[in-house]
Design a protein around this motif. Structure first.
Motif, PDB file in Angstrom:
ATOM      1  N   VAL A   1     -32.708  -3.476 -16.736  1.00  0.00           N
ATOM      2  CA  VAL A   1     -31.729  -2.416 -17.324  1.00  0.00           C
ATOM      3  C   VAL A   1     -30.812  -1.802 -16.356  1.00  0.00           C
ATOM      4  CG1 VAL A   1     -33.322  -1.738 -19.322  1.00  0.00           C
ATOM      5  CG2 VAL A   1     -33.425  -0.520 -16.781  1.00  0.00           C
TER       6      VAL A   1
ATOM      7  N   TYR B   1     -30.157   9.662 -18.897  1.00  0.00           N
ATOM      8  CA  TYR B   1     -29.675   8.353 -18.490  1.00  0.00           C
ATOM      9  C   TYR B   1     -28.310   8.101 -18.709  1.00  0.00           C
ATOM     10  CZ  TYR B   1     -34.500   6.628 -17.935  1.00  0.00           C
ATOM     11  OH  TYR B   1     -35.874   6.371 -17.343  1.00  0.00           O
TER      12      TYR B   1
ATOM     13  N   LEU C   1     -30.116  -0.149 -24.907  1.00  0.00           N
ATOM     14  CA  LEU C   1     -30.833   0.563 -23.942  1.00  0.00           C
ATOM     15  C   LEU C   1     -31.531   1.699 -24.443  1.00  0.00           C
ATOM     16  CD1 LEU C   1     -28.418  -0.149 -20.822  1.00  0.00           C
ATOM     17  CD2 LEU C   1     -30.690  -1.273 -21.408  1.00  0.00           C
TER      18      LEU C   1
ATOM     19  N   ALA D   1     -25.207   0.069 -24.811  1.00  0.00           N
ATOM     20  CA  ALA D   1     -25.778   1.388 -24.897  1.00  0.00           C
ATOM     21  C   ALA D   1     -26.859   1.664 -26.125  1.00  0.00           C
ATOM     22  CB  ALA D   1     -24.951   2.325 -25.074  1.00  0.00           C
TER      23      ALA D   1
ATOM     24  N   ILE E   1     -24.783   5.400 -18.433  1.00  0.00           N
ATOM     25  CA  ILE E   1     -24.128   3.987 -18.398  1.00  0.00           C
ATOM     26  C   ILE E   1     -22.637   4.251 -18.059  1.00  0.00           C
ATOM     27  CG2 ILE E   1     -23.283   1.477 -19.247  1.00  0.00           C
ATOM     28  CD1 ILE E   1     -25.442   1.963 -21.525  1.00  0.00           C
TER      29      ILE E   1
ATOM     30  N   LEU F   1     -27.704   0.762 -16.516  1.00  0.00           N
ATOM     31  CA  LEU F   1     -28.296   2.082 -16.775  1.00  0.00           C
ATOM     32  C   LEU F   1     -28.674   2.702 -15.368  1.00  0.00           C
ATOM     33  CD1 LEU F   1     -29.553   3.515 -19.128  1.00  0.00           C
ATOM     34  CD2 LEU F   1     -31.762   2.565 -18.688  1.00  0.00           C
TER      35      LEU F   1
END
Length: 214
Positions: free
Chosen positions: A128, A172, A94, A91, A174, A133
């Motif tokens: 990604v 965004y 990204l 995290a 995850i 992501l």
């Protein structure tokens, strides 16, 4: 006075209650009866030792089971910590790449994503995505303060609830973890406007010519 000399015809003294063989048999029986209590005591001692050994075995077994349970709990905690550390590291990485992804998105919107830059940008987006992501945020979806951040606000006659009318920056996540909310412009219904279902009912009444109640 003459002395009596024992002769060969004299018999040995014998108890009045039996023969010598009977006497020996009785003595042997008495000896056996006396040995019986010693054997019983030995058996009792052996049984006590066996009970102690069983108790010690049960205690050691319980200790082993407890240690196994503690070890399994320890392994689960280590695995959870390992996964959490990995997710946090991914995290953080990204999050640092989000400004670059924003630049790629703006370049695509303006038609500037061409040539080698396009190939590099698409490769990065693929990488990604493999790391988990996910982009979210679309125009027309209801505003959700848990995943949206409203930067602009307005009123609109064609919405029935607070709605995202423009995506200023995509969000965004995850998995279930949001690493950046979608930054949006929202619109609310006009103050004092009648609900859409009431407007539809009034229009239907006017078309059918139904008189007003009252």
């Amino acid at each position: 006075m003459s002395e009596e000399t024992p002769g060969f015809d004299e018999k040995p003294d014998v108890p009045a209650d039996g023969t010598p063989e009977e006497t020996e048999t009785a003595a042997a029986a008495d000896k056996a009866d006396g040995a019986a209590p010693a054997g019983d005591a030995t058996d009792v001692a052996l049984l006590a030792q066996l009970d102690q050994a069983r108790t010690a075995l049960d205690e050691r077994t319980a200790d082993l089971q407890r240690l196994q349970a503690e070890y399994q709990n320890y392994r689960r905690r280590v695995e959870r910590d390992r996964v959490a550390v990995k997710e946090t590291a991914v995290a953080n990485l990204l999050s640092e790449l989000l400004p670059v992804l924003d630049d790629v998105g703006r370049a695509r919107e303006h038609g500037e994503l061409v040539g080698g830059f396009k190939s590099v940008a698409e490769s990065m987006e693929t990488v990604v995505a493999k790391m988990g992501l996910q982009q979210f945020g679309k125009e027309g979806e209801p505003f959700d303060p848990t995943i949206h951040e409203a930067l602009m606000h307005s009123y609109a006659p064609d919405v029935t609830e607070t709605t995202c009318v423009a995506i200023l920056q995509p969000g965004y996540r995850i998995g279930e973890r949001t690493i950046r909310p979608a930054r949006v412009a929202v619109a609310e219904p006009q103050p004092g406007a009648a609900p859409a279902k009431d407007d539809a009912k009034s229009s239907a009444d006017e078309e059918s010519g139904a008189p007003d109640e009252g």
